[in-house]
Design an enzyme around this catalytic site. Structure first.
Site, PDB file in Angstrom:
ATOM      1  N   CYS A 268       0.851  -1.210   0.000  1.00  0.00           N
ATOM      2  CA  CYS A 268       0.000   0.000   0.000  1.00  0.00           C
ATOM      3  C   CYS A 268       0.874   1.243   0.000  1.00  0.00           C
ATOM      4  CB  CYS A 268      -0.891   0.026   1.234  1.00  0.00           C
ATOM      5  SG  CYS A 268      -2.175  -1.212   1.231  1.00  0.00           S
ATOM      6  N   SER A 269       2.144   1.090  -0.337  1.00  0.00           N
ATOM      7  CA  SER A 269       3.034   2.256  -0.273  1.00  0.00           C
ATOM      8  C   SER A 269       3.182   2.892  -1.655  1.00  0.00           C
ATOM      9  CB  SER A 269       4.388   1.845   0.305  1.00  0.00           C
ATOM     10  OG  SER A 269       4.999   0.824  -0.475  1.00  0.00           O
ATOM     11  N   ARG A 270       4.214   2.502  -2.348  1.00  0.00           N
ATOM     12  CA  ARG A 270       4.398   3.006  -3.699  1.00  0.00           C
ATOM     13  C   ARG A 270       4.815   1.822  -4.574  1.00  0.00           C
ATOM     14  NH1 ARG A 270       1.684   6.465  -2.436  1.00  0.00           N
ATOM     15  NH2 ARG A 270       1.987   8.716  -2.456  1.00  0.00           N
ATOM     16  N   ASP A 294      -2.122  -2.266  -3.927  1.00  0.00           N
ATOM     17  CA  ASP A 294      -2.895  -1.014  -4.052  1.00  0.00           C
ATOM     18  C   ASP A 294      -2.176  -0.057  -4.995  1.00  0.00           C
ATOM     19  OD1 ASP A 294      -4.956   0.864  -3.296  1.00  0.00           O
ATOM     20  OD2 ASP A 294      -3.479   1.872  -2.001  1.00  0.00           O
ATOM     21  N   GLU A 299       2.017   2.883 -12.400  1.00  0.00           N
ATOM     22  CA  GLU A 299       0.647   3.308 -12.127  1.00  0.00           C
ATOM     23  C   GLU A 299       0.226   4.408 -13.108  1.00  0.00           C
ATOM     24  OE1 GLU A 299       0.152   3.697  -7.898  1.00  0.00           O
ATOM     25  OE2 GLU A 299      -1.725   4.799  -8.138  1.00  0.00           O
ATOM     26  N   HIS A 317      -5.328   1.970  -5.982  1.00  0.00           N
ATOM     27  CA  HIS A 317      -4.760   3.006  -5.074  1.00  0.00           C
ATOM     28  C   HIS A 317      -5.866   3.613  -4.192  1.00  0.00           C
ATOM     29  CE1 HIS A 317      -1.130   5.940  -4.768  1.00  0.00           C
ATOM     30  NE2 HIS A 317      -1.772   5.856  -3.589  1.00  0.00           N
ATOM     31  N   ILE A 318      -6.488   2.742  -3.433  1.00  0.00           N
ATOM     32  CA  ILE A 318      -7.636   3.194  -2.624  1.00  0.00           C
ATOM     33  C   ILE A 318      -7.340   3.196  -1.118  1.00  0.00           C
ATOM     34  CG2 ILE A 318      -9.414   2.523  -4.311  1.00  0.00           C
ATOM     35  CD1 ILE A 318      -9.786  -0.087  -2.654  1.00  0.00           C
ATOM     36  N   ALA A 319      -6.064   3.110  -0.785  1.00  0.00           N
ATOM     37  CA  ALA A 319      -5.727   3.038   0.642  1.00  0.00           C
ATOM     38  C   ALA A 319      -6.293   4.216   1.425  1.00  0.00           C
ATOM     39  CB  ALA A 319      -4.214   2.957   0.806  1.00  0.00           C
ATOM     40  N   SER A 320      -6.342   5.384   0.801  1.00  0.00           N
ATOM     41  CA  SER A 320      -6.828   6.572   1.528  1.00  0.00           C
ATOM     42  C   SER A 320      -8.322   6.819   1.301  1.00  0.00           C
ATOM     43  CB  SER A 320      -6.035   7.797   1.079  1.00  0.00           C
ATOM     44  OG  SER A 320      -6.210   8.002  -0.319  1.00  0.00           O
TER      45      SER A 320
HETATM   46  O1  LIG Z   1       0.449   9.085  -0.506  1.00  0.00           O
HETATM   47  C1  LIG Z   1      -0.722   9.070  -0.245  1.00  0.00           C
HETATM   48  O2  LIG Z   1      -1.229   9.955   0.450  1.00  0.00           O
HETATM   49  C2  LIG Z   1      -1.577   8.001  -0.746  1.00  0.00           C
HETATM   50  O3  LIG Z   1      -0.885   7.145  -1.542  1.00  0.00           O
HETATM   51  C3  LIG Z   1      -2.757   8.575  -1.473  1.00  0.00           C
HETATM   52  O4  LIG Z   1      -3.780   7.693  -1.340  1.00  0.00           O
END
Ligand SMILES: O=C(O)[C@H](O)CO
Length: 728
Positions: A268-270, A294, A299, A317-320
């Site tokens: 879920c990072s990059r 994610d 991307e 990319h829905i972690a947030s």
């Molecule tokens: O870096 C962030 O804030 C997240 O990847 C966006 O969802």
């Protein structure tokens, strides 16, 4: 020339022009900007990613701030348009060339948590705007992968389920989280999903503490020494690093190969943290190895082959992606830009986001999080909570220090110091005064007894005086020894006290004393100065009661109206004329040998005591000459005068030996006319003298020296009866 970009405009007459390349969630961020005289332009283009030309067109010729992916070209364009602020609506800012921004003097904002700002770890449970939401997704992907949710879903949709089977989709894994601020919070979410019944969870200490604080049994955890250890041992690995050159392809072919064949990898990072091409290959040859992704290396695109693999769960990319988080991110991004435009300082604790996100109160006038604040030398501002904390720590520190010092504990060195509580001192003073009054009452009674004592021979008195002098000498010697010991103690620093004494606590401090309080203060000051290192040590000698209080003690007794400073020696009563062998409690001022003012005290006493020959004074005088006497010439003159008077008194009266008398008839006993009311008292003496005289007559010898006339003290009159009275 780029084609025109479609925008919507808020507050068209606003002084500052702020451009958003995206429509951000909620409207609060817009309101916050327009309330502060900003004209807000939001790009409404259907494209998700704007081209550089699009952004250049958006910037136009005048732009104060903007949000989007940024590089040198864009920052220079922004600079040209007069812009000074940019903000990412993300915690990660790998999409931003921060150095270029700094070069053009443009502040780069993000939406914390920010693990690399100094204050990021200020609070254990500080979560930022993204943390929990991201943690939820990491946990969800872990669970989804572990429980093969996506596969199971597709299995059902494909109509393959024809009845329950004992081994369908079972799993038992260990969780491992690599390098992340969010670990504890991810785990917090995991506890929410009740994953703590797994046999070996690798968790941070904080999480164990969190569980304990909530009355739960902490799960077992351990910290791996190397990443390889983690990879070898773990069943599930969730990645949460930032993306930089140290984390690029952190998970590569080699590392994948040391992982368990049925491990789960979550990212879920990059995207570039994982070598996605190597991952695809690994997934292909290890069908029980699973991933939950994610983010992606290219991307929004997936590496070829990934989309076809059943053992990969991929989400956009829905972690947030929670309302609270995304609206919060929009607000923080807008406030970063606004704060820079307005010249506000930078929030010192960027992960503390609650003050900005509370819809019911205005946000602090600061930039919530500027990643190049240091480089741009932007001033920081602490939030009130931190200031309160710092102030409280200071106050507590002062209180603690005061408490320790009041309790005789040196908070710096840990050395013990003598207690200085003024309460204790006051109590002591009160006791002292009571004692003194009692003594005076006793003495008054004793003086009445004094006349009875006249039967004592002069010899005996002299013997007693000598004895007292010896006692005094012994006392002085001991006092000196004590003073020496005390000096040593003071030197050692073990008993030092760093304040002026509140008073001198001996009889001289009697409330009955007419001693001027300013003088007392002066004395205190003098003694303080005499102390070489400014510390004062107080030891009090116990007052020892006299066995026979009628006799003058070898120690001076302070008279009520003595105008001089208090004697340095304490009152010592005769019951135990020797100073106590045990450590006495003498105040520091009490440690000096008798000084000139004591002589005055002695003399004044002598003037009351017929038995006090004055010899003691004579013998004490040389010592007094040598004594340190800081009270000036006039007092010395006075002392000399007193000495002279004393000497004359001794020569004329005390030591006077009359020539042998031819006593034909003596009317020496017949002095009633002179003493009047004291007749009864003195009659005994008169008779005694008369008897001796008569005896002498009968023997026809000269009057024995012991019967030679002496000056006598008449207590009722407070005066002396001279040996020969000439009537007038
Ligand atoms: O870096 C962030 O804030 C997240 O990847 C966006 O969802």
């Amino acid at each position: 020339m780029a084609k025109p970009i479609s925008i919507e405009v808020w507050n068209p007459s606003g002084k500052y022009r702020v451009v958003s390349t995206k429509s951000m969630p909620g409207t609060r961020w817009i309101r916050l900007l327009t309330d502060q005289d900003c004209r807000v332009e939001i790009c409404t283009e259907k494209k998700t990613i704007l081209s550089v030309e699009d952004i250049l067109a958006l910037i136009g010729e005048k732009c104060d701030g903007l949000t989007e992916d940024w590089s040198e070209v864009l920052f220079s364009a922004l600079k040209r348009a007069g812009g000074t602020a940019f903000s990412n609506m993300a915690v990660g800012y790998n999409n931003v060339d921060v150095d270029a921004a700094t070069k053009y003097g443009v502040a780069v904002g993000n939406t914390p948590p920010n693990p690399f700002l100094e204050s990021a770890n200020f609070r254990l449970l500080q979560v930022g705007v993204l943390t929990e939401t991201t943690a939820e997704l990491a946990a969800s992907l872990s669970l989804a992968a572990a429980r093969r949710i996506v596969e199971a879903d597709q299995f059902m949709r494909a109509g393959l389920y024809d009845g329950w089977l004992p081994h369908l989709y079972d799993l038992n894994h260990t969780l491992v989280f690599y390098e992340c601020q969010m670990v504890s919070l991810v785990q917090h979410r995991l506890i929410f999903f009740e994953w703590n019944d797994y046999p070996e969870l690798v968790l941070p200490i904080a999480y164990g503490q969190f569980l304990q604080a909530n009355g739960e049994q902490p799960v077992t955890w351990k910290r791996a020494a190397t990443m390889e250890d983690v990879l070898r041992e773990a069943d599930v690995i969730s990645l949460h690093p930032i993306l930089d050159k140290t984390t690029y392809h952190l998970i590569n072919k080699e590392r994948l190969s040391i992982m368990k064949k049925d491990a789960i990898l979550v990212n879920c990072s990059r995207g570039p943290v994982v070598d996605e091409a190597a991952l695809v290959e690994h997934l292909k040859v290890n069908p029980m190895f699973r991933v939950g992704l994610d983010v992606f290396e290219d991307e929004p695109y997936l590496k070829p082959g990934l989309a076809e693999l059943k053992n990969a769960i991929v989400v956009p990319h829905i972690a947030s992606a929670s309302k609270w988080t995304r609206e919060g991110m929009a607000t923080l991004a807008a406030l970063n830009v606004l704060g820079k435009i307005k010249g506000y300082p930078v929030w010192a604790d960027p992960n503390l986001v609650e003050p900005f996100l509370d819809e019911n109160s205005p946000p602090p006038a600061v930039c919530p999080s500027i990643v190049n604040a240091k480089q741009l030398v932007l001033s920081q501002k602490m939030d009130a909570l931190i200031v309160f904390y710092v102030v409280m720590m200071f106050v507590l520190g002062s209180f603690l220090s005061h408490f320790l010092s009041c309790n005789g504990i040196d908070d710096c060195s840990g050395a013990l110091r003598y207690q200085t509580e003024s309460e204790k001192a006051k109590k002591e003073r009160r006791k002292e005064k009571k004692r003194e009054k009692k003594e005076k009452r006793e003495k008054a009674g004793q003086e009445h007894e004094e006349s009875k004592r006249s039967k004592h021979s002069h010899k005996k008195r002299k013997y007693e005086e000598r004895k007292q002098l010896n006692q005094k000498d012994t006392y002085n010697a001991k006092a000196k020894a004590i003073a020496g010991a005390v000096e040593q103690l003071e030197g050692s620093g073990l008993t030092e006290e760093h304040e002026q004494p509140y008073s001198i606590q001996n009889v001289c401090d009697s409330s009955e004393s007419s001693q001027d309080s300013s003088k007392r203060r002066k004395l205190v000051a003098t003694n303080v100065n005499q102390n070489s290192h400014g510390s004062i040590l107080r030891i009090r000698l116990p007052l020892v009661k006299q066995k026979d209080a009628t006799l003058p003690t070898s120690m001076p007794i302070v008279k009520e109206k003595d105008p001089m400073p208090p004697a340095s020696m304490p009152v010592l009563k005769q019951k135990d004329p020797e100073p106590s062998a045990t450590m006495p409690t003498v105040k520091q001022k009490d440690l000096k040998p008798p000084t000139r003012n004591q002589t005055d005290l002695d003399l004044s006493r002598a003037s009351e005591e017929p038995c006090f020959s004055g010899r003691r004074v004579t013998e004490t005088a040389p010592k007094m000459e040598a004594a340190d006497f800081p009270y000036g010439k006039s007092t010395s003159k006075r002392s000399r005068r007193i000495d002279e008077m004393e000497r004359q008194f001794r020569e004329l009266i005390v030591d006077w030996n009359p020539p042998p008398l031819q006593l034909e008839y003596s009317d020496i006993g017949n002095q009633d006319w002179l003493v009047g009311s004291s007749k009864r008292r003195s009659s005994h003496n008169s008779n005694m003298v008369k008897a001796h005289t008569e005896g002498s007559l009968s023997h026809g010898s000269s009057v024995p020296s012991s019967l030679q006339p002496q000056a006598r003290y008449l207590p009722d009159f407070g005066t002396y009866q001279l040996p020969y009275v000439i009537p007038y």
